[in-house]
Design a protein around this motif. Structure first.
Motif, PDB file in Angstrom:
ATOM      1  N   LYS A 184       0.860  -1.183   0.000  1.00 57.70           N
ATOM      2  CA  LYS A 184       0.000   0.000   0.000  1.00 57.70           C
ATOM      3  C   LYS A 184       0.893   1.228   0.000  1.00 57.70           C
ATOM      4  CE  LYS A 184      -0.702  -0.103   5.052  1.00 57.70           C
ATOM      5  NZ  LYS A 184      -1.716  -0.085   6.127  1.00 57.70           N
ATOM      6  N   VAL A 185       0.494   2.224  -0.782  1.00 52.22           N
ATOM      7  CA  VAL A 185       1.323   3.402  -1.024  1.00 52.22           C
ATOM      8  C   VAL A 185       0.473   4.641  -0.817  1.00 52.22           C
ATOM      9  CG1 VAL A 185       2.873   4.537  -2.658  1.00 52.22           C
ATOM     10  CG2 VAL A 185       2.575   2.066  -2.759  1.00 52.22           C
ATOM     11  N   SER A 186       1.103   5.693  -0.294  1.00 51.59           N
ATOM     12  CA  SER A 186       0.441   6.987  -0.119  1.00 51.59           C
ATOM     13  C   SER A 186       1.426   8.097  -0.449  1.00 51.59           C
ATOM     14  CB  SER A 186      -0.068   7.142   1.319  1.00 51.59           C
ATOM     15  OG  SER A 186      -0.687   8.398   1.484  1.00 51.59           O
ATOM     16  N   GLN A 187       0.920   9.117  -1.104  1.00 49.62           N
ATOM     17  CA  GLN A 187       1.742  10.263  -1.501  1.00 49.62           C
ATOM     18  C   GLN A 187       1.263  11.501  -0.758  1.00 49.62           C
ATOM     19  OE1 GLN A 187       1.740  11.033  -5.693  1.00 49.62           O
ATOM     20  NE2 GLN A 187       2.808  12.983  -5.510  1.00 49.62           N
ATOM     21  N   ILE A 188       2.218  12.226  -0.200  1.00 51.34           N
ATOM     22  CA  ILE A 188       1.912  13.445   0.548  1.00 51.34           C
ATOM     23  C   ILE A 188       2.632  14.602  -0.122  1.00 51.34           C
ATOM     24  CG2 ILE A 188       2.064  14.601   2.772  1.00 51.34           C
ATOM     25  CD1 ILE A 188       2.100  11.887   4.089  1.00 51.34           C
ATOM     26  N   GLY A 189       1.915  15.675  -0.379  1.00 50.12           N
ATOM     27  CA  GLY A 189       2.498  16.819  -1.063  1.00 50.12           C
ATOM     28  C   GLY A 189       2.369  16.684  -2.566  1.00 50.12           C
ATOM     29  N   GLY A 190       2.940  17.671  -3.268  1.00 49.58           N
ATOM     30  CA  GLY A 190       2.881  17.667  -4.719  1.00 49.58           C
ATOM     31  C   GLY A 190       1.523  18.031  -5.276  1.00 49.58           C
ATOM     32  N   ALA A 206       6.529  13.461  -0.366  1.00 46.64           N
ATOM     33  CA  ALA A 206       6.941  12.320   0.458  1.00 46.64           C
ATOM     34  C   ALA A 206       6.024  11.148   0.155  1.00 46.64           C
ATOM     35  CB  ALA A 206       6.887  12.674   1.939  1.00 46.64           C
ATOM     36  N   TRP A 207       6.576   9.966   0.300  1.00 49.35           N
ATOM     37  CA  TRP A 207       5.813   8.746   0.044  1.00 49.35           C
ATOM     38  C   TRP A 207       5.870   7.849   1.275  1.00 49.35           C
ATOM     39  CZ3 TRP A 207       9.010  10.941  -3.564  1.00 49.35           C
ATOM     40  CH2 TRP A 207       8.414  11.318  -4.784  1.00 49.35           C
ATOM     41  N   TYR A 208       4.718   7.332   1.633  1.00 58.38           N
ATOM     42  CA  TYR A 208       4.607   6.308   2.662  1.00 58.38           C
ATOM     43  C   TYR A 208       4.247   4.992   1.985  1.00 58.38           C
ATOM     44  CZ  TYR A 208       4.647   9.838   6.368  1.00 58.38           C
ATOM     45  OH  TYR A 208       5.001  10.852   7.212  1.00 58.38           O
ATOM     46  N   ALA A 209       4.940   3.953   2.356  1.00 61.67           N
ATOM     47  CA  ALA A 209       4.680   2.622   1.789  1.00 61.67           C
ATOM     48  C   ALA A 209       4.743   1.584   2.892  1.00 61.67           C
ATOM     49  CB  ALA A 209       5.687   2.284   0.688  1.00 61.67           C
ATOM     50  N   SER A 210       3.972   0.519   2.703  1.00 59.23           N
ATOM     51  CA  SER A 210       3.926  -0.544   3.704  1.00 59.23           C
ATOM     52  C   SER A 210       3.832  -1.886   2.996  1.00 59.23           C
ATOM     53  CB  SER A 210       2.732  -0.362   4.648  1.00 59.23           C
ATOM     54  OG  SER A 210       2.685  -1.396   5.608  1.00 59.23           O
ATOM     55  N   SER A 211       4.383  -2.917   3.622  1.00 58.29           N
ATOM     56  CA  SER A 211       4.328  -4.285   3.099  1.00 58.29           C
ATOM     57  C   SER A 211       4.016  -5.219   4.254  1.00 58.29           C
ATOM     58  CB  SER A 211       5.651  -4.652   2.417  1.00 58.29           C
ATOM     59  OG  SER A 211       6.705  -4.685   3.364  1.00 58.29           O
ATOM     60  N   LEU A 212       4.224  -6.500   4.042  1.00 54.10           N
ATOM     61  CA  LEU A 212       3.982  -7.486   5.095  1.00 54.10           C
ATOM     62  C   LEU A 212       5.086  -7.524   6.134  1.00 54.10           C
ATOM     63  CD1 LEU A 212       2.663 -10.490   2.974  1.00 54.10           C
ATOM     64  CD2 LEU A 212       1.333  -8.750   4.190  1.00 54.10           C
ATOM     65  N   THR A 221       9.763   7.726   2.364  1.00 49.29           N
ATOM     66  CA  THR A 221      10.711   8.259   1.393  1.00 49.29           C
ATOM     67  C   THR A 221      10.457   9.750   1.239  1.00 49.29           C
ATOM     68  OG1 THR A 221      10.677   6.152   0.197  1.00 49.29           O
ATOM     69  CG2 THR A 221      11.651   8.036  -0.931  1.00 49.29           C
ATOM     70  N   ASP A 222      11.489  10.580   1.478  1.00 48.42           N
ATOM     71  CA  ASP A 222      11.326  12.021   1.344  1.00 48.42           C
ATOM     72  C   ASP A 222      11.684  12.469  -0.069  1.00 48.42           C
ATOM     73  OD1 ASP A 222      14.050  11.737   1.309  1.00 48.42           O
ATOM     74  OD2 ASP A 222      14.411  12.755   3.206  1.00 48.42           O
ATOM     75  N   ALA A 223      11.683  13.784  -0.276  1.00 48.96           N
ATOM     76  CA  ALA A 223      11.928  14.338  -1.607  1.00 48.96           C
ATOM     77  C   ALA A 223      13.360  14.127  -2.070  1.00 48.96           C
ATOM     78  CB  ALA A 223      11.594  15.828  -1.619  1.00 48.96           C
ATOM     79  N   ILE A 255      -3.555   9.204   6.897  1.00 51.16           N
ATOM     80  CA  ILE A 255      -2.960   8.906   5.597  1.00 51.16           C
ATOM     81  C   ILE A 255      -3.902   7.988   4.813  1.00 51.16           C
ATOM     82  CG2 ILE A 255      -0.988   7.884   4.406  1.00 51.16           C
ATOM     83  CD1 ILE A 255       0.713   8.542   6.824  1.00 51.16           C
ATOM     84  N   ARG A 256      -4.173   8.406   3.582  1.00 47.50           N
ATOM     85  CA  ARG A 256      -5.032   7.611   2.709  1.00 47.50           C
ATOM     86  C   ARG A 256      -4.145   6.770   1.787  1.00 47.50           C
ATOM     87  NH1 ARG A 256     -10.353   8.431   1.290  1.00 47.50           N
ATOM     88  NH2 ARG A 256     -10.271  10.476   2.316  1.00 47.50           N
TER      89      ARG A 256
END
Length: 261
Positions: A31-37, A47-53, A59-61, A160-161
């Motif tokens: 699952k991935v989420s993007q913040i900003g832009g 910035a990106w938020y990501a999650s796995s098992l 991840t920042d800019a 965070i969506r």
């Protein structure tokens, strides 16, 4: 030849499907989420938020990735534990199914007689189906949790969506290939394991089954002498059915020696 080609096709696509599922377990960005832009001062700062098992990542800019690993068993949400368990159970069942199908394929020279090989192939197809359903359940459980949290009525503005990542779609494609391969296996041995009796329907509602011995005809449960060009009068209280050429026995040629006897 057609049976062999179908089995080889099923083996290739089912193995490819299990390879896809195995890759998704170790992949990131479930699952991935993007913040900003979105405009204004956030055009550059993204910035990106990501999650796995297994971990959460940020991840920042400047492309600096910071990750936090999940514990293997302890302090993990029930959702992650359930998805892990379903995927691993599906992989174990799939491994057993691959071995059984490889032994039971017609193009291999191991497994014993043809009837034994067909039973092994059918058992492997069942393992493929059960393992594929287990993996589909894991992906659907993860998707349902993300959608319920994203589209919930009480979703806050500061939360965070998340969106669905690539591994989920890759895993669903792999499960489809697994089930398609299992169906291909089952089609090739279904007629062998479940043979059907040949029944010919005659006029008047009678049922004629091929006789086991020459000279006898089975008609509605009664044995009568068969005639090549004769007729049979059905017994009944009010109706009489006449069936001509009922016997399916082939005429036998008489040799010259038997003609003089």
């Amino acid at each position: 030849m057609r049976k062999r080609l179908i089995q080889i096709f099923g083996f290739l696509i089912s193995s490819l499907g299990w390879l896809f599922v195995l890759c998704t377990i170790g992949m990131d960005f479930w699952k991935v989420s993007q913040i900003g832009g979105q405009g204004g001062p956030f055009v550059i700062k993204v910035a990106w938020y990501a999650s796995s098992l297994w971990k959460d990542c940020y991840t920042d800019a400047t492309s600096v990735i910071t990750c936090r690993d999940f514990p293997v068993v302890r302090n993990v949400t029930p959702l992650i534990q359930g998805v892990r368990g379903l995927l691993l159970c599906g992989l174990v069942l799939g491994f057993i199914g691959v071995v059984l199908c490889f032994v039971g394929m017609e193009c291999t020279y191991i497994g014993g007689a043809d009837n034994t090989k067909d039973k092994l192939l059918f058992a492997g197809a069942v393992f493929h189906i059960v393992g594929g359903v287990s993996d589909v359940s894991a992906y659907c459980l993860y998707i349902n949790r993300i959608n319920r949290k994203t589209f919930h009525a009480t979703f806050g503005t500061g939360e965070i969506r998340y969106d669905l990542g690539t591994p989920i779609f890759l895993g669903l494609v792999g499960c489809f290939l697994i089930l398609l391969g299992a169906v291909s296996y089952a089609v090739t041995v279904y007629r062998v394991l479940c043979p059907g009796s040949k029944v010919d329907y005659a006029y008047g509602g009678g049922t004629y089954m091929a006789p086991r011995s020459r000279g006898r005809t089975l008609y509605t449960g009664y044995y009568k002498p068969s005639r090549q060009n004769g007729s049979y009068m059905g017994s009944g209280p009010s109706t009489i059915s006449k069936i001509s050429k009922l016997s399916q026995t082939r005429p036998m040629k008489m040799s010259e020696r038997d003609a003089f006897v």
